[in-house]
Design an enzyme around this catalytic site. Structure first.
Site, PDB file in Angstrom:
ATOM      1  N   ASP A   5       0.957  -0.783 -15.202  1.00  0.00           N
ATOM      2  CA  ASP A   5       1.033  -0.011 -13.941  1.00  0.00           C
ATOM      3  C   ASP A   5       0.254   1.304 -14.286  1.00  0.00           C
ATOM      4  O   ASP A   5       0.989   2.137 -14.740  1.00  0.00           O
ATOM      5  CB  ASP A   5       2.475   0.046 -13.499  1.00  0.00           C
ATOM      6  CG  ASP A   5       2.610   0.570 -11.967  1.00  0.00           C
ATOM      7  OD1 ASP A   5       1.583   1.428 -11.683  1.00  0.00           O
ATOM      8  OD2 ASP A   5       3.483   0.398 -11.094  1.00  0.00           O
ATOM      9  N   TYR A  24      -3.011   5.362  -2.935  1.00  0.00           N
ATOM     10  CA  TYR A  24      -2.819   6.512  -1.981  1.00  0.00           C
ATOM     11  C   TYR A  24      -2.648   7.644  -2.945  1.00  0.00           C
ATOM     12  O   TYR A  24      -2.649   8.776  -2.592  1.00  0.00           O
ATOM     13  CB  TYR A  24      -1.819   6.344  -1.010  1.00  0.00           C
ATOM     14  CG  TYR A  24      -0.496   5.755  -1.772  1.00  0.00           C
ATOM     15  CD1 TYR A  24       0.408   6.705  -2.364  1.00  0.00           C
ATOM     16  CD2 TYR A  24      -0.137   4.408  -1.484  1.00  0.00           C
ATOM     17  CE1 TYR A  24       1.639   5.803  -2.791  1.00  0.00           C
ATOM     18  CE2 TYR A  24       0.873   3.891  -1.999  1.00  0.00           C
ATOM     19  CZ  TYR A  24       1.919   4.713  -2.586  1.00  0.00           C
ATOM     20  OH  TYR A  24       2.817   4.186  -3.111  1.00  0.00           O
ATOM     21  N   LYS A  25      -2.507   7.519  -4.494  1.00  0.00           N
ATOM     22  CA  LYS A  25      -2.338   8.966  -5.040  1.00  0.00           C
ATOM     23  C   LYS A  25      -3.549   9.340  -5.473  1.00  0.00           C
ATOM     24  O   LYS A  25      -4.319  10.029  -4.684  1.00  0.00           O
ATOM     25  CB  LYS A  25      -1.514   8.384  -6.339  1.00  0.00           C
ATOM     26  CG  LYS A  25      -0.173   7.705  -5.870  1.00  0.00           C
ATOM     27  CD  LYS A  25       0.802   7.260  -6.833  1.00  0.00           C
ATOM     28  CE  LYS A  25       2.051   6.809  -6.317  1.00  0.00           C
ATOM     29  NZ  LYS A  25       2.977   6.162  -7.147  1.00  0.00           N
ATOM     30  N   PHE A  39       9.367   3.744 -13.032  1.00  0.00           N
ATOM     31  CA  PHE A  39       9.280   4.054 -11.454  1.00  0.00           C
ATOM     32  C   PHE A  39      10.102   2.786 -10.949  1.00  0.00           C
ATOM     33  O   PHE A  39       9.951   1.625 -11.198  1.00  0.00           O
ATOM     34  CB  PHE A  39       7.861   3.728 -10.848  1.00  0.00           C
ATOM     35  CG  PHE A  39       7.978   4.340  -9.494  1.00  0.00           C
ATOM     36  CD1 PHE A  39       7.816   5.649  -9.008  1.00  0.00           C
ATOM     37  CD2 PHE A  39       7.883   3.232  -8.574  1.00  0.00           C
ATOM     38  CE1 PHE A  39       7.907   5.800  -7.925  1.00  0.00           C
ATOM     39  CE2 PHE A  39       7.695   3.876  -7.303  1.00  0.00           C
ATOM     40  CZ  PHE A  39       7.793   5.040  -6.992  1.00  0.00           C
ATOM     41  N   ARG A  83       7.792  18.801  -9.479  1.00  0.00           N
ATOM     42  CA  ARG A  83       6.331  18.191 -10.131  1.00  0.00           C
ATOM     43  C   ARG A  83       5.237  18.668  -9.280  1.00  0.00           C
ATOM     44  O   ARG A  83       5.185  19.003  -8.381  1.00  0.00           O
ATOM     45  CB  ARG A  83       6.628  16.627  -9.676  1.00  0.00           C
ATOM     46  CG  ARG A  83       5.647  15.853 -10.373  1.00  0.00           C
ATOM     47  CD  ARG A  83       6.323  14.185 -10.428  1.00  0.00           C
ATOM     48  NE  ARG A  83       5.966  13.893  -8.846  1.00  0.00           N
ATOM     49  CZ  ARG A  83       5.940  12.810  -8.497  1.00  0.00           C
ATOM     50  NH1 ARG A  83       5.812  11.718  -9.294  1.00  0.00           N
ATOM     51  NH2 ARG A  83       5.837  12.339  -7.069  1.00  0.00           N
TER      52      ARG A  83
END
Ligand SMILES: *Cc1c(COP(=O)(O)O)cnc(C)c1O
Length: 414
Positions: free
Chosen positions: A199, A224-225, A128, A373
């Site tokens: 991570d 927030y995911k 990422f 995705r």
């Protein structure tokens, strides 16, 4: 498990789903099939109530007293202890604060501070971006001149050697969903005398993550995911207890001080995990996240993990059955156990197809250059949702409705 995958079969799975009642805890708009909880989890009733309570009653009536009377001051550790149950950490090993990017800066710097005779950092090509950018920032501003080696996924293990200070990896890849074997890589790092920072942004809440059994050193991740904490929710930072004494971190703000309210000129770090804090907690954001964590902790872990596997397996099978020959290529591992809670497909018109899907109420996302995705949440998705989504996708692909000019306009945030 094999399913015939008729609508009846899927409805039957929904009836038997021990987590079926959780869907009603979320406030999803009518007509939306939300397959992007891996990017931004939806609003829950409880988070909404908790936020309005935090605004009206806590901030509104308690004012500054809220730091003591409304439990604001210990939010980083209180939420951290709740979150630790989702990632195989112990009480006192996790704080909730700041963003993932900021926490990564602190965690990698802390790992370097424990291993000062070495300066090589290893990470993955295609990690990422923020993770790689933060490593670059550490290189610019660290005084022991770190070298950064970004290696392709398959060469990571062999790249970890006796010069390696820290390995920085994302457990579940943000595009492919591929899972790194946490135990194996952590063990290799330790054998070579290196430390590891994981991570967990795409893992927490969706994938088995057991930091203490893997003997991980540090970890960070997103609120927030899959945790549904709301846009820009605070993130988290884990540091194994054995490092608390020795670790040092550069963003030594007053919330990481041993006695912040003595207002001393001299810095003295707190003893435990609070040493990894920086400044004042974003109380409103943390309130929404706490409500969301409480929901997640009500769902049994085994039920959550099993449902993610079932949802992803069935979606993949439905796509194979209904969309073969329509230009989609699976860009995630074939084996459900090797991937996390999202699946990506490639298509030369991926961006326009995703825009068309979103217009039809199926919200996934696009990742450059040609990935679509789809995320899977065990809490607010049903098995029948999958069939609805795949039928819409098939129609879009067969009619080529995505070629319409309205779907070609590029948005700032994909
Ligand atoms: C989403 C994500 C982040 C987000 O970082 P922010 O600081 O919240 O913007 C970081 N790392 C990974 C691997 C992610 O998937």
């Amino acid at each position: 498990m094999t399913y015939k995958l008729t609508r009846c079969d899927l409805q039957d799975l929904d009836r038997k789903d021990p987590l079926a009642s959780f869907k009603n805890k979320f406030l999803l708009p009518d007509g939306i099939l939300y397959m992007n909880g891996n990017s931004l989890g939806p609003l829950s009733r409880r988070a909404k109530e908790r936020m309005s309570d935090a605004v009206e009653h806590e901030w509104g009536t308690q004012l500054i007293r809220g730091w003591n009377t409304a439990g604001w001051y210990d939010m980083p550790t209180r939420l951290g202890n709740k979150l630790s149950q989702l990632i195989g950490a112990a009480d006192g090993e996790v704080v909730v604060c700041d963003s993932t990017s900021v926490n990564l800066f602190k965690a990698v710097s802390a790992a370097l501070s424990i291993n000062p005779s070495r300066n090589k950092i290893i990470s993955e090509v295609g990690n990422f971006p923020t993770d790689l950018y933060i490593l670059d920032g550490i290189k610019q501003f660290s005084n022991n001149n770190p070298t950064i080696r970004i290696k392709p996924r398959n060469n990571i293990i062999e790249a970890i050697d006796t010069e390696t200070a820290v390995v920085v990896l994302t457990h579940v890849h943000y595009v492919s969903g591929e899972i790194f074997p946490m135990d194996l890589i952590t063990r290799k790092a330790h054998e070579m005398g290196a430390l590891i920072v994981w991570d967990l942004s795409h893992s927490v809440g969706a994938v088995r993550t057991d930091l203490n059994s893997a003997k991980a050193d540090f970890a960070v991740g997103c609120g927030y995911k899959h945790l549904n904490g709301g846009p820009g929710a605070p993130a988290f930072l884990y540091a194994a207890k054995r490092h608390h004494q020795t670790m040092q971190q550069p963003l030594s703000g007053w919330f990481s001080h041993k006695k912040p309210f003595e207002f001393n000129d001299d810095y003295m770090p707190a003893d435990g995990i609070s040493k990894m804090l920086t400044g004042t907690t974003g109380v409103l954001g943390a309130s929404a996240l706490e409500a969301s964590l409480d929901i997640m902790l009500e769902a049994r872990t085994t039920d959550r993990l099993a449902k993610v596997l079932n949802l992803t397996t069935i979606f993949q099978n439905l796509i194979t059955k209904q969309c073969s020959g329509l230009g989609l290529t699976l860009a995630s591992p074939e084996n459900p156990a090797d991937r996390g809670a999202h699946i990506s497909y490639r298509h030369s018109n991926a961006y326009a197809i995703m825009q068309n899907l979103i217009k039809r109420g199926v919200i996934g996302d696009f990742r450059s250059p040609d990935y679509m995705r789809f995320g899977f949440s065990p809490l607010f998705m049903s098995f029948e949702d999958l069939l609805d989504a795949v039928e819409i996708l098939r129609e879009i692909l067969t009619t080529k409705s995505y070629l319409s000019p309205e779907f070609q306009v590029l948005n700032a945030v994909t």
